[in-house]
Design a protein around this motif. Structure first.
Motif, mmCIF file in Angstrom:
data_model
loop_
_atom_site.group_PDB
_atom_site.id
_atom_site.type_symbol
_atom_site.label_atom_id
_atom_site.label_comp_id
_atom_site.label_asym_id
_atom_site.label_seq_id
_atom_site.Cartn_x
_atom_site.Cartn_y
_atom_site.Cartn_z
ATOM 1 N N THR A 134 0.846 -1.436 0.023
ATOM 2 C CA THR A 134 0.306 -0.204 -0.298
ATOM 3 C C THR A 134 0.991 1.155 0.398
ATOM 4 O O THR A 134 1.876 1.266 1.355
ATOM 5 C CB THR A 134 -1.075 0.166 0.993
ATOM 6 N N CYS A 135 1.110 2.248 -0.634
ATOM 7 C CA CYS A 135 1.531 3.169 -1.158
ATOM 8 C C CYS A 135 1.790 4.188 -0.084
ATOM 9 O O CYS A 135 -0.590 4.646 0.644
ATOM 10 C CB CYS A 135 0.964 4.137 -2.394
ATOM 11 N N PRO A 136 2.014 5.033 0.545
ATOM 12 C CA PRO A 136 2.279 5.094 1.368
ATOM 13 C C PRO A 136 1.444 7.164 1.475
ATOM 14 O O PRO A 136 1.199 7.851 2.303
ATOM 15 C CB PRO A 136 3.294 5.664 2.400
ATOM 16 N N HIS A 137 1.657 6.917 0.081
ATOM 17 C CA HIS A 137 1.168 8.864 -0.660
ATOM 18 C C HIS A 137 -0.640 8.840 -0.311
ATOM 19 O O HIS A 137 -0.689 9.896 0.303
ATOM 20 C CB HIS A 137 1.497 8.934 -1.688
ATOM 21 N N ALA A 138 -1.577 8.118 -0.739
ATOM 22 C CA ALA A 138 -2.414 7.454 -0.848
ATOM 23 C C ALA A 138 -3.193 6.595 -0.601
ATOM 24 O O ALA A 138 -3.787 6.620 -1.165
ATOM 25 C CB ALA A 138 -2.860 8.712 -1.954
ATOM 26 N N CYS A 184 0.182 5.046 -9.405
ATOM 27 C CA CYS A 184 -1.166 6.913 -9.334
ATOM 28 C C CYS A 184 -0.258 8.194 -9.628
ATOM 29 O O CYS A 184 -0.157 9.061 -10.375
ATOM 30 C CB CYS A 184 -1.948 6.844 -7.362
ATOM 31 N N HIS A 185 0.494 8.669 -8.638
ATOM 32 C CA HIS A 185 1.480 9.547 -8.383
ATOM 33 C C HIS A 185 2.972 9.633 -8.785
ATOM 34 O O HIS A 185 3.241 10.365 -8.165
ATOM 35 C CB HIS A 185 1.223 10.527 -7.211
ATOM 36 N N ASN A 186 3.610 8.173 -9.251
ATOM 37 C CA ASN A 186 4.858 8.189 -9.795
ATOM 38 C C ASN A 186 5.906 8.250 -8.698
ATOM 39 O O ASN A 186 7.167 8.174 -8.384
ATOM 40 C CB ASN A 186 5.275 9.320 -10.987
HETATM 41 S S1 FES Z 1 -0.913 7.033 -4.593
HETATM 42 FE FE1 FES Z 1 1.447 6.539 -4.586
HETATM 43 S S2 FES Z 1 1.966 7.928 -5.507
HETATM 44 FE FE2 FES Z 1 0.291 8.994 -4.526
#
Ligand code: FES
Lengths: 683, 177
Positions: B104-108, B125-127
């Motif tokens: 799971t991406c720590p970004h979003a 998602c946001h690279n």
């Molecule tokens: S959710 Fe992974 S880069 Fe934004």
């Protein structure tokens, strides 16, 4: 007196029954005055096309209420029924595709109309006193519409709605202090599931539209109270709202509806012109594969009108947590704040100019970000790939290592810089290709889910996801890629890139394993020691290769008809189609295979008495049971025993630990390899 | 107007507001009470879940994705042994220990994938890009490295991972729910 009575009676008679009913109602409700007030509003300077935007918005909202209520009548909000009921609406109910298509595309039209309405109000300065409150109401209305768009996206509970919602709700979670609680409230618990859907649905169809209707009523009555903000200077005579402006409004509404219908029906028109069949379920709004939290979804993107926000988060690269906070909360908040201040700023001439410039700048920024996002995703479609061939070659040679690059280019810094630029481009192409591939995969998964849902057995009570997870066609390639593709190829030998893929593999190409064609290749002296069969394995110089290359080529011993017979028998053993011209040879082939002078000298086959140990037992070769057995444990004496090359025993658990693959997964792989999966009738 | 009358007027108004307010508070309160129920729910105590067999994880330092399978409750529905997410496991040459990273991406919260080149992780998602051991590759939209999960190897060689979710979008690694 009696004269009067007579006159009234006569008038009454003249009016007829409808007129009398009208009088009766008017006496008791005063409706005529209301209608009159509603319709006979004065439009200063006459009706104009530029006044239609607000009316088209009301119309779009009414369309959403009407189509939404009818959709509601068929929708079921839970993790096991949302996708399923939307599938049913889209693909099974008569006219469901049209209903859903209108709701889907009118939502998008509404966002566009909102932008136009807002732009016009700002440019005309229609927010100035006494209309400030109405402007603020308009902004709140805009937020409500966007909120409905956001919540509606999740409701089909498909992959794209699910992953977009994860991103959106995670962003809600970074709001200071209340964030985590807010997030948990919205998704209805610590995990996404039933209550995420019920809550989003309640918001989408209850709370938000309810609030919107209240605000809209106030917005419209304030609009009537203040009157229309007329275009200055007024050069033409005033006109009445009814019928002059209403006519223009109605034409505009029809035009909006025509555009929406056009978008829905365009693919049908195209198919008809191309002479293809039109499938109604494929028209209108898309439905992706059912949401699966355990399945990567690299095509995750929000709806196009939120793409700018999505892209905006990338702008804050390297800002850490502050960047996300800024991008998702502070900047959008500030922009909304400025917009709320517009009526006050607009009191000064300069302020008004600022407002117009600000709005245009925001719209331009939104457009730019959207274009950037699209360019990033679809870059590979329009970039000239031939120009990057050189860069790609050097990248492969140097492995992307800057030192090696410098050496390769003779330390010429200009060249190195140019090459590094090319590499950046190359990377963008690769990312775009990954996205395009993910979109293709998403489309294929969606199509397969829809195909499965249309089985005569229908969707099981556990829901569509369960069915997809048990589908060899969907799961086979994934399991194969994860567990088998490290060694085995699975590529049609006739495919364009087949040779390269097969050459790289270190075990047999399993495409068509069990088929007559595969068997023919195995028995071909030119192929058996090639990379598609035993060439890259420990059996390269084994008994089988030896046998095929020496014994089978001796025509005195093995006639061509004998080999044909073996091919036929083995295809039959695998339960595969036996080529028509070979059908009569199956029995003869079985005898040859069983014969202890022929194949049976090494292989056990049915009751030929050959002992296990020298070669795999080929009874039922290529059939489900046989495949499951060899995948589970190739070291079993029934298969390769001690001669097993490197293949792991996927179904064998060491004591206390899990086997690498469950029985169900091995069955899925076997079915997939055999091409044994549900196909709709007529395919 | 005399004083008593004024006072009576005020009392009447106040009383009307209180009565009306109380009456309305009942449905609103009942609604909110139920609506806030999710705040009482938590993900429960994180458990170690068997994910793979140590011997089956190639010891080449390249992370591999494994599904996490566990019983799951979604409001009124109970699922037995469902895939609920994925982890990456990575083993160095000859190592008897494994590094586990949440996918799971720590970004979003998108699903982080391996680049096809196998050189790094990348979120679609946001690279956000991460090194093979989960470290952040600057500049990145992600505020932190990929979330490492506690991981242990059992007596019989099974790799167990402590299945937890962490709050997205913040610099620190805080358990969610
Ligand atoms: S959710 Fe992974 S880069 Fe934004």
């Amino acid at each position: 007196m009696s004269h009067d009575v007579d006159r009234t009676a006569a008038a009454q008679a003249r009016k007829g029954i409808m007129g009398q009913l009208g009088d009766f109602l008017d006496d008791r409700t005063g409706y005529r005055a209301l209608v009159h007030e509603a319709l006979y509003e004065r439009v200063p300077g006459g009706a104009r096309w530029r006044y239609v935007w607000g009316s088209t918005l009301v119309f779009a909202f009414m369309t959403q209420v009407i189509t939404g209520l009818f959709l509601w009548a068929s929708y079921s909000a839970s993790a096991q029924t949302a996708w399923e009921s939307v599938y049913y609406i889209q693909h099974e109910m008569a006219g469901g595709w049209l209903l859903r298509g209108i709701h889907h595309f009118m939502a998008q039209a509404m966002v566009v109309l909102l932008a136009l309405h807002l732009l016009q109000v700002v440019i005309d300065g229609a927010y100035r006193a006494p209309r400030e409150v109405n402007f603020w109401l308009g902004l709140v209305l805009m937020l409500l519409v966007l909120g409905m768009a956001l919540t509606g996206y999740l409701l089909p509970w498909d992959q794209k709605g699910y992953w977009a919602t994860i991103v959106a709700t995670n962003l809600a979670g970074i709001v200071p202090f209340v964030g985590p609680s807010l997030q948990q409230l919205v998704i209805g618990g610590p995990e996404y599931g039933h209550h995420t859907l019920t809550r989003f649905f309640a918001l989408h169809a209850g709370f938000l539209p309810g609030a919107l209707i209240v605000m809209l009523v106030v917005h419209l009555s304030l609009f009537r109270k203040h009157g229309l903000h007329a275009k200055q200077p007024i050069t033409r005579p005033d006109a009445m709202f009814w019928p002059d402006q209403v006519l223009k409004d109605a034409v505009a509404m029809l035009a909006v509806m025509a555009v929406v219908l056009g978008v829905i029906l365009m693919p049908a028109l195209r198919a008809m012109l191309a002479g293809d069949a039109v499938v109604p379920g494929e028209l209108g709004a898309e439905l992706g594969a059912p949401a699966d939290p355990s399945l990567p979804y690299a095509a995750a993107r929000p709806e196009w009108y939120f793409l700018f926000l999505f892209q905006f988060l990338k702008v804050f690269e390297g800002w850490g947590a502050t960047g996300e906070f800024f991008g998702a909360i502070v900047v959008p908040g500030l922009i909304m704040g400025v917009m709320f201040l517009m009526p006050i700023l607009g009191n000064w001439k300069l302020g008004h100019r600022f407002n117009v410039a600000f709005t245009l700048a925001i719209l331009a920024g939104v457009g730019l970000l959207t274009a950037l996002a699209l360019n990033e995703d679809y870059y590979a479609l329009w970039v000239d790939k031939a120009s990057l061939a050189e860069a790609e070659k050097i990248y492969d040679q140097t492995g992307g290592d800057p030192e090696k690059l410098a050496a390769a280019l003779g330390n010429d810094s200009a060249k190195i810089n140019a090459m590094e630029q090319q590499w950046k481009k190359l990377e963008r192409v690769r990312h775009s290709q990954a996205f395009l591939e993910a979109s293709r995969q998403a489309k294929a998964d969606a199509a397969r889910a829809i195909e499965l849902a249309g089985r005569p057995e229908k969707i099981p009570p556990a829901g569509m996801l369960e069915l997809v997870r048990q589908d060899p066609k969907s799961q086979g390639p994934r399991l194969f890629a994860q567990h088998c593709a490290g060694c085995h190829a699975h590529v049609d030998p006739l495919a364009a890139n087949a040779e390269a893929v097969i050459a790289k593999s270190s075990a047999a190409n399993l495409h068509g394993f069990g088929s007559a064609q595969w068997m023919r290749g195995l028995l071909d002296p030119a192929q058996v020691a090639g990379p598609a069969y035993f060439g890259n394995t420990a059996h390269k110089e084994g008994d089988m290769v030896n046998f095929v290359q020496n014994d089978l080529t001796d025509e005195a011993e093995w006639s061509k008809a004998d080999i044909d017979a073996v091919v036929a028998a083995m295809a039959a053993e695998a339960g595969r189609a036996v080529p028509k011209e070979l059908v009569g040879l199956v029995d003869k082939g079985r005898e040859l295979v069983a014969s202890t002078d022929r194949c049976g000298s090494c292989h056990t086959f049915r009751d030929n008495g050959t002992e296990l140990g020298s070669a795999p037992d080929i009874t039922g070769w290529g059939g489900r049971e046989w495949l499951v057995g060899i995948i589970a444990d190739p070291t079993h004496e029934r298969f390769y025993g001690d001669n097993n090359d490197r293949m792991p025993s996927f179904g064998k658990a060491t004591e206390g630990a899990l086997p690498p693959l469950s029985g169900e997964q091995i069955g899925l792989l076997a079915d997939w390899l055999r091409g044994d999966w549900y196909r709709p009738a007529g395919h | 107007m005399s004083h008593p009358e004024q006072r009576r007027g005020f009392l009447a108004k106040a009383f009307a507001v209180v009565c009306g307010g109380l009456a309305t508070m009942v449905p609103v309160g009942a609604g909110l009470w139920a609506f806030l129920d999710p705040l009482r729910r938590s993900a429960g105590v994180a458990k170690f879940l068997p994910v793979a067999e140590l011997a089956a994880i190639p010891d080449d330092g390249v992370p591999r994705q494994y599904p996490v399978i566990t019983d799951r409750v979604d409001a009124w529905t109970g699922f037995a042994a469902e895939p609920v997410g994925a982890v990456y496991l990575r083993r160095e040459k000859g190592a008897t220990e494994v590094q586990a990273l949440s996918a799971t991406c720590p970004h979003a919260g998108c699903f982080v994938e391996m680049e096809p080149t196998g050189r790094c992780f990348r979120c679609p998602c946001h690279n956000s890009t991460f090194t093979l051991d989960g470290g952040i590759v600057a500049p990145s939209p992600s505020p932190r490295a990929m979330d490492a999960l506690d991981c242990r190897v059992g007596k019989n060689g099974e790799v167990e991972v402590k299945w937890q979710k962490f709050r997205a979008g913040i610099a620190g690694k805080e358990v969610q729910g």
